[in-house]
Design a protein around this motif. Structure first.
Motif: not given
Length: 353
Positions: A123-126, A247-250
């Motif tokens: 998810e982060a990469d894409n 993801e948690a940071i976002q």
């Protein structure tokens, strides 16, 4: 809530289609052979927290209030846009371009032996790559689309505004990682980004490290092709590990954009360091094996002395070179997400993404 289809006869639909086609052309698509999997179905986004979604069925959903309404407003105004209105309009087109860019890729076969799940690292990469690609291409898309929509009079105002980042915890990491892949493969960052955006979701990690494997291991003749699957796993592991916590940071509303961006940058450098460590270890291992295969044993050297320098083939002496590479643990095969929503950029800009 029932999905509401936006009519293909409407002005809004024609504008969205123009954005999709502009994105498609930047991925080398044509009217006869489009790159996107957009079916032509445009829906009103029903989730108030989302600006838009690229659906698994090839549809696109967009927010009426936060995406289409700023476009209508700009169309109907008989005065110049304010700075805020120009920014809203830029971000609305950015949302359309972002979702259209997601439609450039297929999901792929998630049951394939070498498939990877669409997890937090993916998810982060894409999302990060799609966002920074949108930022890099948005000015050109705006110049192409606004005249088609009859909005060329506001073009200069829209182009003067900055792009808002909907994924500050993802975008820096994806950009830095793509730059690192480009440097290690001899390609440009733009070429790397395009290859990865067109890659199937389930295969994107493999496509990414194949760029490095081809340049550093396969073309120099170090790695047997039969080893590719195992080498892929070893190079992918540190990338997924480093990006998995973003993801948690976002999603942490207590963190500001600068803090999220800083964490993203740190994660990228950790991923790159892990990639380099594994790559160097693998290169050294193959190089030492290559030296072992080409060095003459003491017995062969004595034979050379007797025969005047003509040594028989290594296989004739009964000596063999063997070595095996152990595979790392198999990737997590949990179910993958099937949609790519774009969320607003931050609490200080409600409705923007």
């Amino acid at each position: 809530m029932t999905d509401v289809e936006i009519s293909p006869e409407s002005w809004e639909y024609r504008l969205v289609a123009a954005v999709v086609f502009a994105v498609d052309r930047r991925a080398a698509g044509t009217a006869a052979a489009p790159r996107t999997r957009w079916t032509g179905l445009l829906l009103a986004e029903t989730d108030p927290d989302l600006l838009g979604t690229a659906g698994d069925d090839g549809s696109m959903s967009v927010s009426i209030d936060n995406v289409l309404e700023p476009l209508r407003k700009a169309r109907d105004l008989d005065r110049p846009l304010t700075g805020g209105e120009a920014m809203e309009l830029r971000d609305a087109i950015g949302t359309l371009a972002h979702e259209a860019a997601h439609l450039l890729s297929e999901f792929g076969d998630e049951t394939a032996p070498d498939a990877y799940p669409y997890d937090s690292a993916a998810e982060a990469d894409n999302e990060g790559r799609t966002e920074y690609w949108t930022h890099d291409n948005l000015d050109g898309i705006i110049r192409e689309v606004l005249p088609i929509a009859g909005l060329d009079r506001v073009e200069a105002d829209v182009l003067s505004q900055p792009s808002l980042d909907s994924y500050p915890a993802y975008t820096p990491a994806a950009r830095l990682l793509d730059q690192a892949l480009a440097e290690r493969s001899g390609l440009t960052s733009a070429v790397v980004a395009k290859k990865l955006m067109l890659a199937h979701d389930a295969q994107r990690w493999n496509v990414a490290v194949d760029l490095v494997i081809d340049a550093r291991l396969a073309k120099p003749g170090l790695m047997p092709e039969a080893h590719r699957a195992e080498v892929r796993k070893q190079l992918i592991a540190p990338l997924r590990d480093a990006l998995s916590g973003l993801e948690a940071i976002q999603s942490d509303d207590l963190l500001g954009e600068d803090e999220k961006s800083e964490a993203s940058t740190k994660a990228a450098w950790a991923a790159i360091a892990g990639l380099d460590e594994e790559l160097e270890r693998i290169e050294d291992d193959y190089s030492s094996k290559l030296v072992q295969r080409t060095e003459l044993s003491p017995e062969l050297k004595r034979v050379q002395e007797v025969t005047g320098g003509q040594a028989p083939a290594v296989g004739a002496t009964g000596r063999s070179v063997s070595g095996t590479d152990r595979a790392p643990a198999a990737p997590d095969n949990s179910s993958r997400g099937q949609q790519h929503p774009r969320r607003p950029a931050g609490p200080h800009t409600p409705g923007l993404g």
